[in-house]
Design a protein around this motif. Sequence first.
Motif, short mmCIF file in Angstrom:
data_model
loop_
_atom_site.label_atom_id
_atom_site.label_comp_id
_atom_site.label_asym_id
_atom_site.label_seq_id
_atom_site.Cartn_x
_atom_site.Cartn_y
_atom_site.Cartn_z
N LEU A 66 0.80 -1.23 0.00
CA LEU A 66 0.00 0.00 0.00
C LEU A 66 0.83 1.29 0.00
N GLY A 67 2.10 1.20 0.34
CA GLY A 67 2.94 2.40 0.35
C GLY A 67 3.13 2.94 -1.06
N GLY A 68 2.76 4.20 -1.28
CA GLY A 68 2.89 4.83 -2.58
C GLY A 68 1.84 4.40 -3.60
N ALA A 69 0.89 3.60 -3.18
CA ALA A 69 -0.13 3.06 -4.09
C ALA A 69 -1.37 3.94 -4.13
N ILE A 70 -2.16 3.73 -5.15
CA ILE A 70 -3.51 4.26 -5.19
C ILE A 70 -4.40 3.17 -4.61
N VAL A 71 -5.03 3.46 -3.48
CA VAL A 71 -5.86 2.48 -2.80
C VAL A 71 -7.32 2.85 -3.03
N VAL A 72 -8.09 1.88 -3.53
CA VAL A 72 -9.48 2.12 -3.88
C VAL A 72 -10.38 1.26 -3.01
N VAL A 73 -11.32 1.90 -2.31
CA VAL A 73 -12.32 1.20 -1.52
C VAL A 73 -13.68 1.64 -2.05
N GLY A 74 -14.39 0.70 -2.64
CA GLY A 74 -15.67 1.05 -3.24
C GLY A 74 -16.86 0.39 -2.59
N ASN A 75 -16.65 -0.37 -1.54
CA ASN A 75 -17.78 -1.08 -0.97
C ASN A 75 -17.83 -1.08 0.55
N ALA A 76 -16.78 -1.53 1.21
CA ALA A 76 -16.85 -1.78 2.65
C ALA A 76 -16.29 -0.62 3.46
N PRO A 77 -17.13 0.07 4.22
CA PRO A 77 -16.63 1.14 5.07
C PRO A 77 -15.62 0.62 6.10
N THR A 78 -15.78 -0.63 6.52
CA THR A 78 -14.83 -1.17 7.50
C THR A 78 -13.44 -1.28 6.90
N ALA A 79 -13.34 -1.56 5.61
CA ALA A 79 -12.04 -1.62 4.94
C ALA A 79 -11.40 -0.24 4.91
N LEU A 80 -12.19 0.79 4.62
CA LEU A 80 -11.67 2.15 4.61
C LEU A 80 -11.21 2.55 6.01
N LEU A 81 -11.99 2.22 7.02
CA LEU A 81 -11.59 2.55 8.39
C LEU A 81 -10.31 1.82 8.79
N ALA A 82 -10.16 0.57 8.38
CA ALA A 82 -8.93 -0.17 8.68
C ALA A 82 -7.73 0.47 7.99
N LEU A 83 -7.92 0.88 6.74
CA LEU A 83 -6.86 1.57 6.01
C LEU A 83 -6.47 2.86 6.72
N LEU A 84 -7.46 3.62 7.15
CA LEU A 84 -7.19 4.88 7.84
C LEU A 84 -6.44 4.65 9.14
N ASP A 85 -6.77 3.59 9.86
CA ASP A 85 -6.03 3.24 11.08
C ASP A 85 -4.56 2.99 10.76
N MET A 86 -4.31 2.26 9.67
CA MET A 86 -2.92 1.98 9.29
C MET A 86 -2.18 3.24 8.88
N ILE A 87 -2.88 4.17 8.22
CA ILE A 87 -2.26 5.44 7.83
C ILE A 87 -1.92 6.26 9.07
N VAL A 88 -2.87 6.40 9.97
CA VAL A 88 -2.66 7.18 11.19
C VAL A 88 -1.54 6.60 12.04
N ASP A 89 -1.45 5.26 12.08
CA ASP A 89 -0.40 4.59 12.86
C ASP A 89 0.96 4.61 12.17
N GLY A 90 1.02 5.18 10.95
CA GLY A 90 2.29 5.25 10.22
C GLY A 90 2.71 3.94 9.58
N GLN A 91 1.80 3.00 9.46
CA GLN A 91 2.13 1.70 8.87
C GLN A 91 2.16 1.74 7.35
N VAL A 92 1.35 2.60 6.74
CA VAL A 92 1.29 2.74 5.29
C VAL A 92 1.15 4.21 4.92
N ALA A 93 1.60 4.53 3.71
CA ALA A 93 1.46 5.90 3.19
C ALA A 93 1.10 5.83 1.72
N PRO A 94 -0.19 5.64 1.43
CA PRO A 94 -0.59 5.58 0.02
C PRO A 94 -0.44 6.93 -0.66
N ALA A 95 -0.26 6.91 -1.98
CA ALA A 95 -0.17 8.15 -2.75
C ALA A 95 -1.54 8.80 -2.88
#
Length: 110
Positions: free
Chosen positions: A25-54
């Motif tokens: 996911l680092g430097g990637a374009i991440v697309v979430v088109g269905n599950a809000p829980t997936a978006l929230l999990a992604l946001l948790d990883m971003i806030v925790d500094g685990q990933v940095a999508p473009a």
Amino acid sequence: NTAERAKTEGTTRSVAAIRELKPHLGGAIVVVGNAPTALLALLDMIVDGQVAPALVIGMPVGFIACPESKAELAKVDVPYISVWEKRGGSSAAAATVNALLGLALQEVAL
């Protein structure tokens, strides 16, 4: 597999899938088109500094946690494209990706 991981972690398959994608996911374009829980999990990883999508294209659809997930997306320091409230879905997310690819191809042709 993802379903087994979800059971083990006590979460949804969408969350388990996003977590499995973490190394990509680092430097990637991440697309979430269905599950809000997936978006929230992604946001948790971003806030925790685990990933940095473009770029995050966050367009989950529905009533449960959907508007909230998009509101959280707006608070995170990452470029994003979204539609507000309960609108969105996989077709809207795919159309957004197609539009961005079309713009990129026009730029290359110039």
